[in-house]
Design a protein around this motif. Structure first.
Motif, PDB file in Angstrom:
ATOM      1  N   GLN A  43       0.043   4.204  13.406  1.00  0.00           N
ATOM      2  CA  GLN A  43       0.273   4.750  12.074  1.00  0.00           C
ATOM      3  C   GLN A  43       1.532   5.608  12.097  1.00  0.00           C
ATOM      4  O   GLN A  43       1.699   6.463  12.951  1.00  0.00           O
ATOM      5  CB  GLN A  43      -0.925   5.594  11.628  1.00  0.00           C
ATOM      6  CG  GLN A  43      -0.762   6.160  10.232  1.00  0.00           C
ATOM      7  CD  GLN A  43      -1.938   7.033   9.808  1.00  0.00           C
ATOM      8  OE1 GLN A  43      -2.921   7.175  10.521  1.00  0.00           O
ATOM      9  NE2 GLN A  43      -1.816   7.630   8.642  1.00  0.00           N
ATOM     10  N   ASN A  44       2.412   5.345  11.135  1.00  0.00           N
ATOM     11  CA  ASN A  44       3.623   6.133  10.981  1.00  0.00           C
ATOM     12  C   ASN A  44       3.702   6.494   9.501  1.00  0.00           C
ATOM     13  O   ASN A  44       4.160   5.685   8.691  1.00  0.00           O
ATOM     14  CB  ASN A  44       4.841   5.321  11.433  1.00  0.00           C
ATOM     15  CG  ASN A  44       6.116   6.138  11.404  1.00  0.00           C
ATOM     16  OD1 ASN A  44       6.129   7.270  10.924  1.00  0.00           O
ATOM     17  ND2 ASN A  44       7.187   5.566  11.905  1.00  0.00           N
ATOM     18  N   LYS A  46       2.765   6.324   5.982  1.00  0.00           N
ATOM     19  CA  LYS A  46       1.983   5.368   5.191  1.00  0.00           C
ATOM     20  C   LYS A  46       2.014   3.963   5.772  1.00  0.00           C
ATOM     21  O   LYS A  46       1.403   3.054   5.244  1.00  0.00           O
ATOM     22  CB  LYS A  46       2.518   5.329   3.759  1.00  0.00           C
ATOM     23  CG  LYS A  46       2.240   6.589   2.967  1.00  0.00           C
ATOM     24  CD  LYS A  46       2.748   6.412   1.551  1.00  0.00           C
ATOM     25  CE  LYS A  46       2.228   7.503   0.642  1.00  0.00           C
ATOM     26  NZ  LYS A  46       2.504   7.229  -0.755  1.00  0.00           N
ATOM     27  N   LYS A  47       2.758   3.770   6.850  1.00  0.00           N
ATOM     28  CA  LYS A  47       2.876   2.443   7.471  1.00  0.00           C
ATOM     29  C   LYS A  47       1.840   2.290   8.586  1.00  0.00           C
ATOM     30  O   LYS A  47       1.693   3.173   9.415  1.00  0.00           O
ATOM     31  CB  LYS A  47       4.274   2.253   8.065  1.00  0.00           C
ATOM     32  CG  LYS A  47       5.363   2.111   7.029  1.00  0.00           C
ATOM     33  CD  LYS A  47       6.683   1.781   7.715  1.00  0.00           C
ATOM     34  CE  LYS A  47       7.844   1.745   6.768  1.00  0.00           C
ATOM     35  NZ  LYS A  47       7.803   0.756   5.732  1.00  0.00           N
ATOM     36  N   LYS A  49       0.110  -0.522  11.530  1.00  0.00           N
ATOM     37  CA  LYS A  49       0.156  -1.758  12.299  1.00  0.00           C
ATOM     38  C   LYS A  49      -1.202  -1.830  12.986  1.00  0.00           C
ATOM     39  O   LYS A  49      -1.573  -0.923  13.731  1.00  0.00           O
ATOM     40  CB  LYS A  49       1.267  -1.670  13.331  1.00  0.00           C
ATOM     41  CG  LYS A  49       1.838  -2.994  13.744  1.00  0.00           C
ATOM     42  CD  LYS A  49       2.917  -2.812  14.804  1.00  0.00           C
ATOM     43  CE  LYS A  49       4.268  -2.538  14.173  1.00  0.00           C
ATOM     44  NZ  LYS A  49       5.353  -2.557  15.163  1.00  0.00           N
ATOM     45  N   GLU A  62       0.206  -5.806   9.353  1.00  0.00           N
ATOM     46  CA  GLU A  62       0.996  -4.624   9.041  1.00  0.00           C
ATOM     47  C   GLU A  62       0.926  -4.403   7.543  1.00  0.00           C
ATOM     48  O   GLU A  62       0.981  -5.363   6.772  1.00  0.00           O
ATOM     49  CB  GLU A  62       2.461  -4.812   9.459  1.00  0.00           C
ATOM     50  CG  GLU A  62       2.642  -4.877  10.949  1.00  0.00           C
ATOM     51  CD  GLU A  62       4.118  -4.940  11.348  1.00  0.00           C
ATOM     52  OE1 GLU A  62       4.946  -4.279  10.687  1.00  0.00           O
ATOM     53  OE2 GLU A  62       4.414  -5.642  12.327  1.00  0.00           O
ATOM     54  N   PHE A  63       0.786  -3.137   7.148  1.00  0.00           N
ATOM     55  CA  PHE A  63       0.771  -2.829   5.720  1.00  0.00           C
ATOM     56  C   PHE A  63       1.246  -1.402   5.510  1.00  0.00           C
ATOM     57  O   PHE A  63       1.259  -0.592   6.422  1.00  0.00           O
ATOM     58  CB  PHE A  63      -0.631  -3.033   5.109  1.00  0.00           C
ATOM     59  CG  PHE A  63      -1.707  -2.197   5.738  1.00  0.00           C
ATOM     60  CD1 PHE A  63      -1.987  -0.920   5.250  1.00  0.00           C
ATOM     61  CD2 PHE A  63      -2.459  -2.674   6.803  1.00  0.00           C
ATOM     62  CE1 PHE A  63      -2.981  -0.142   5.821  1.00  0.00           C
ATOM     63  CE2 PHE A  63      -3.455  -1.906   7.381  1.00  0.00           C
ATOM     64  CZ  PHE A  63      -3.719  -0.639   6.890  1.00  0.00           C
ATOM     65  N   THR A  64       1.657  -1.146   4.268  1.00  0.00           N
ATOM     66  CA  THR A  64       2.063   0.195   3.850  1.00  0.00           C
ATOM     67  C   THR A  64       1.162   0.583   2.688  1.00  0.00           C
ATOM     68  O   THR A  64       0.982  -0.203   1.747  1.00  0.00           O
ATOM     69  CB  THR A  64       3.547   0.212   3.419  1.00  0.00           C
ATOM     70  OG1 THR A  64       4.344  -0.228   4.530  1.00  0.00           O
ATOM     71  CG2 THR A  64       3.985   1.603   3.004  1.00  0.00           C
ATOM     72  N   GLU A  67       1.501  -0.468  -1.219  1.00  0.00           N
ATOM     73  CA  GLU A  67       2.437  -1.584  -1.398  1.00  0.00           C
ATOM     74  C   GLU A  67       1.750  -2.905  -1.069  1.00  0.00           C
ATOM     75  O   GLU A  67       0.905  -2.967  -0.183  1.00  0.00           O
ATOM     76  CB  GLU A  67       3.654  -1.416  -0.481  1.00  0.00           C
ATOM     77  CG  GLU A  67       4.507  -0.214  -0.819  1.00  0.00           C
ATOM     78  CD  GLU A  67       5.705  -0.071   0.100  1.00  0.00           C
ATOM     79  OE1 GLU A  67       6.054  -1.033   0.822  1.00  0.00           O
ATOM     80  OE2 GLU A  67       6.297   1.025   0.097  1.00  0.00           O
ATOM     81  N   SER A  69       1.064  -6.272   0.644  1.00  0.00           N
ATOM     82  CA  SER A  69       1.319  -6.794   1.990  1.00  0.00           C
ATOM     83  C   SER A  69       0.545  -8.089   2.146  1.00  0.00           C
ATOM     84  O   SER A  69      -0.455  -8.306   1.481  1.00  0.00           O
ATOM     85  CB  SER A  69       0.828  -5.821   3.054  1.00  0.00           C
ATOM     86  OG  SER A  69       1.317  -4.535   2.837  1.00  0.00           O
TER      87      SER A  69
END
Length: 127
Positions: A43-44, A46-47, A49, A62-64, A67, A69
């Motif tokens: 997690q970074n 809101k991103k 993996k 992977e998703f944000t 948004e 995906s």
């Protein structure tokens, strides 16, 4: 709250009936039900993996947050989703008539998927 970490599947409920409802063949369901499963979450902000390794099968998504995906579902199909954050410990999305909720409590992640009156639940602990 950070979801980042490696989690090992502790138990799951309603695996077989849920996978049948998704259209998975019986032999794949039988192979998959007793396999060790490890989920790794990066997690970074809101991103996210997410890598799930079950036996020799590896699924990466992977998703944000907020948004659209494309993700690979449990049955291998690809679908477009928008994942939302509820509070600081819950990821929620709806895809193809199913509601998916991933909730983090301490070192335990509970993943609940609901389709109609059928609920599939996986509980994993941080390792």
């Amino acid at each position: 709250m950070s979801f980042a970490g490696k989690y090992e599947l502790q138990y799951q409920e309603n695996f077989e009936p849920f996978m049948k409802a998704l259209g998975l063949p019986d032999d794949e369901i039988q192979k998959g039900k007793d396999l060790k499963s490890i989920s790794e979450i990066e997690q970074n902000g809101k991103k996210f993996k997410v890598t799930v390794t079950t036996g020799s099968k590896v699924v990466k998504n992977e998703f944000t947050i907020g948004e659209e995906s494309e993700v690979v579902m449990l049955n291998g199909e690809k679908a477009k989703v928008v994942v939302q954050m509820e509070g600081n410990n819950k990821l929620v999305t709806e895809v193809k008539g199913m509601k998916s909720v991933t909730e983090l409590n301490g070192d335990t992640i509970t993943y609940t998927m609901t389709m109609g009156d059928l609920t599939f639940k996986r509980v994993s602990k941080r390792i």
